[in-house]
Scaffold this motif. Structure first.
Motif, PDB file in Angstrom:
ATOM      1  N   GLN B  93     -21.865  44.367 -23.748  1.00  0.00           N
ATOM      2  CA  GLN B  93     -21.754  42.934 -23.966  1.00  0.00           C
ATOM      3  C   GLN B  93     -23.054  42.232 -23.558  1.00  0.00           C
ATOM      4  OE1 GLN B  93     -17.994  41.843 -22.486  1.00  0.00           O
ATOM      5  NE2 GLN B  93     -17.866  40.039 -23.804  1.00  0.00           N
ATOM      6  N   SER B 265     -19.672  47.573 -32.352  1.00  0.00           N
ATOM      7  CA  SER B 265     -19.380  46.152 -32.200  1.00  0.00           C
ATOM      8  C   SER B 265     -18.178  45.962 -31.276  1.00  0.00           C
ATOM      9  CB  SER B 265     -19.077  45.525 -33.567  1.00  0.00           C
ATOM     10  OG  SER B 265     -19.948  46.047 -34.547  1.00  0.00           O
ATOM     11  N   ILE B 270     -17.355  42.404 -29.447  1.00  0.00           N
ATOM     12  CA  ILE B 270     -17.545  41.452 -30.545  1.00  0.00           C
ATOM     13  C   ILE B 270     -16.218  41.273 -31.285  1.00  0.00           C
ATOM     14  CG2 ILE B 270     -18.640  41.240 -32.830  1.00  0.00           C
ATOM     15  CD1 ILE B 270     -21.113  42.625 -31.489  1.00  0.00           C
ATOM     16  N   ALA B 279     -17.747  41.597 -38.175  1.00  0.00           N
ATOM     17  CA  ALA B 279     -17.776  40.605 -37.098  1.00  0.00           C
ATOM     18  C   ALA B 279     -17.513  39.196 -37.642  1.00  0.00           C
ATOM     19  CB  ALA B 279     -19.141  40.649 -36.414  1.00  0.00           C
ATOM     20  N   THR B 287     -22.986  36.994 -34.071  1.00  0.00           N
ATOM     21  CA  THR B 287     -21.604  37.385 -33.793  1.00  0.00           C
ATOM     22  C   THR B 287     -21.101  36.573 -32.603  1.00  0.00           C
ATOM     23  OG1 THR B 287     -22.187  39.089 -32.195  1.00  0.00           O
ATOM     24  CG2 THR B 287     -22.195  39.739 -34.521  1.00  0.00           C
ATOM     25  N   THR B 288     -19.925  36.926 -32.097  1.00  0.00           N
ATOM     26  CA  THR B 288     -19.381  36.187 -30.962  1.00  0.00           C
ATOM     27  C   THR B 288     -20.065  36.582 -29.654  1.00  0.00           C
ATOM     28  OG1 THR B 288     -17.610  37.821 -30.815  1.00  0.00           O
ATOM     29  CG2 THR B 288     -17.121  35.774 -32.003  1.00  0.00           C
ATOM     30  N   VAL B 289     -20.930  37.595 -29.688  1.00  0.00           N
ATOM     31  CA  VAL B 289     -21.718  37.945 -28.497  1.00  0.00           C
ATOM     32  C   VAL B 289     -23.136  37.396 -28.690  1.00  0.00           C
ATOM     33  CG1 VAL B 289     -22.733  39.846 -27.175  1.00  0.00           C
ATOM     34  CG2 VAL B 289     -20.335  39.958 -27.878  1.00  0.00           C
TER      35      VAL B 289
END
Lengths: 122, 419
Positions: B93, B265, B270, B279, B287-289
């Protein structure tokens, strides 16, 4: 008697089935089923001169890579595809080759050359 | 090589990864590495010897190897550092990458930003649960493509292909040209899964029988495949009793869909879109990260490589910007939702402040429609099909129509009153 031939147009996702009406002498007298002018152009081309780019592989000699990807540098008549494969079956690619190098010149007198699609090293 | 000071690490050197890495360099990232588990750059383009690549991107009709060649040269020219035969096995992460190769063993490093470009893989027999024996001769269309185009083996003499995806149809033509008999292409849906040009130029040109609304219901043979049973399916896609027929064959090729390859991912936490299998991203392809971007088939399965290249360039450019700034730009928070007859839209969120292209697919084929993006724009389309991805461009000035505080935009495929 007029003859009819049908084709699927590949111009757009609609894929119209276009029917061509042909008179006794082989002349085109009508189109139906196409929803735009492009369809007529495509179908006329498919009727009079249906051509395809041939892509295939040929065996190599003296390379660690067993095959070389090749293509015709111009589209050829689709009726000549099978015969062309017989020619390619006999051809051999010898390194070093660069992408675009001619492997079979003037394939079956079509005016198209079979060229390397990638480099080939030993 | 010092891995401590990498700006952008790109995972996967197929068309997506190459485009992302090149663009990251061009956008000013100093040190860009391109990590690839195979021994060469280019990914699957090497085995796609057919033409039809680059019609949009280069305005030329190229073969797969030719398309790849142009990007490989550019990777070298722009000073991207390829790291071949290196497989990324961990992704944290915190953007920590763990990878293995035979030169350095296990290596870890933390680049300033990452582009995910791992592509996708094929669904296999196990994903379909086809009943029957387990003989040799059942393989995915892509595996057959590798055998025929790279290794130099034709996998059989009498072939049945399940699924009418593009790779399946292209292999039907290729195997026919190599002297095999393609007995049937079997498709469970009432329409083909691939592009129309492939139906015409790969199936019709060679008079290969196409069975729509049919599926394989049994596999026969002990050591080697001897036959398959196919049957018609009803509206619920269940086989209809009494419609079975047996087709003798020695090979069954599966061309039944592609799955984005997102194990890394998920490891990084993610969030994935359950529909695309890729993603969730905003318009920068973040992406969400934070600092992890994605492009190409790992994000959603494309039908044209040209779009893979463009989308991944966007991811590469964003990754370079992130690496330079060292902190995330405000993430787009306006949700873009799939409405009537839209299966998915990528990106799933946008900021509403930048020029954006929405990529989408419809659920069902339809004629005479209009794609409506909230109150921002509409685009009339003569016909839409699930197999052909749609692109709608939203310019920043059109996006100004968005009201302050808009939280979601719905994309609909509406029927138009036809003439």
């Amino acid at each position: 008697m007029a003859k009819e031939k049908t084709y699927i147009c590949i111009g757009c996702p609609l894929g119209c089935e276009v029917t061509l009406t042909i008179d006794k002498k082989g002349g085109v007298v009508g189109f139906s089923g196409n929803k735009c002018k492009e369809g007529e152009k495509y179908v006329l081309e498919e009727y009079t001169n249906p051509v395809r780019t041939l892509t295939a592989t040929v065996l190599t000699e003296g390379s660690s890579q067993p095959l070389l990807a090749v293509r015709s540098n111009k589209p050829i008549l689709k009726t000549k595809l099978a015969q062309s494969m017989a020619v390619l079956a006999k051809a051999r690619a010898k390194p070093p080759l660069k992408m675009g190098d001619i492997i079979v010149p003037n394939l079956l007198d079509t005016g198209a050359d079979i060229v390397a699609s990638s480099d080939l090293s030993s | 090589m010092k891995l401590q000071d990498v700006d952008v690490a790109v995972i996967g050197a197929g068309p997506a990864g190459m485009a992302a890495a090149i663009k990251a360099r061009e956008a000013g990232a100093e040190k860009v590495i391109l990590m690839e588990r195979a021994e060469e750059l280019g990914g699957l383009l090497h085995q796609c010897v057919h033409n039809g690549f680059g019609l949009l991107y280069f305005n030329e009709d190229l073969s797969g190897p030719e398309y790849g060649h142009r990007f490989i040269e550019k990777v070298m020219d722009t000073g991207v550092t390829p790291l071949l035969e290196t497989m990324v096995v961990r992704l944290g992460q915190d953007r920590q990458i763990g990878a293995v190769n035979t030169r350095e063993g296990f290596i870890t490093f933390r680049p300033k930003s990452i582009v995910l470009a791992m592509g996708c893989r094929e669904r296999s027999r196990g994903a379909l649960n086809i009943p029957g024996t387990r003989p040799a001769g059942v393989l995915t269309a892509g595996t057959a493509q590798r055998f025929v185009n790279v290794e130099g083996f034709v996998p059989g003499k009498k072939i049945v292909i399940l699924g009418s995806g593009d790779i399946g149809m292209i292999m039907a033509r290729r195997l026919t040209l190599e002297g095999a008999q393609v007995e049937a292409v079997v498709e469970i849906l009432p329409y083909i899964g691939g592009l129309i040009r492939n139906e015409v130029q790969c199936l019709h040109d060679f008079e290969i029988p196409l069975f729509l609304e049919h599926t394989v219901t049994r596999i026969h043979g002990e050591q080697r495949l001897e036959a398959v049973t196919i049957a018609r399916v009803d509206g619920q896609r269940n086989p209809v009793a009494g419609t079975q027929r047996v087709i003798a064959c020695d090979s069954l090729l599966l061309s039944v869909g592609l799955i984005p390859e997102n194990e890394l991912s998920l490891m990084a936490g993610i969030q994935l879109d359950p529909v695309t299998g890729g993603a969730l991203v905003d318009e920068t392809r973040q992406t969400t990260v934070p600092g992890v971007f994605a492009g190409g088939n790992v994000l959603h399965v494309h039908d044209l490589v040209d779009n893979v290249s463009w989308e991944s360039e966007l991811a590469g450019e964003s990754a370079a910007r992130f690496a330079a700034a060292g902190k995330p730009e405000a993430r787009g928070e306006i949700k873009v939702k799939a409405g009537r007859n839209i299966r998915y839209v990528v990106p799933q969120t946008i900021s509403g402040r930048k020029d954006t292209t929405l990529y989408m697919r419809v659920s069902e084929p339809e004629e005479t429609v209009r794609i409506k993006v909230g109150n921002i724009t509409t685009k009339g389309m003569r016909a839409v099909k699930p197999s052909e991805m749609l692109k709608i461009e939203l310019s920043a000035d059109k996006l100004e129509k968005l009201k302050e505080g808009t939280q979601e935009i719905i994309v609909d495929c509406e029927k138009r009153g036809g003439k």
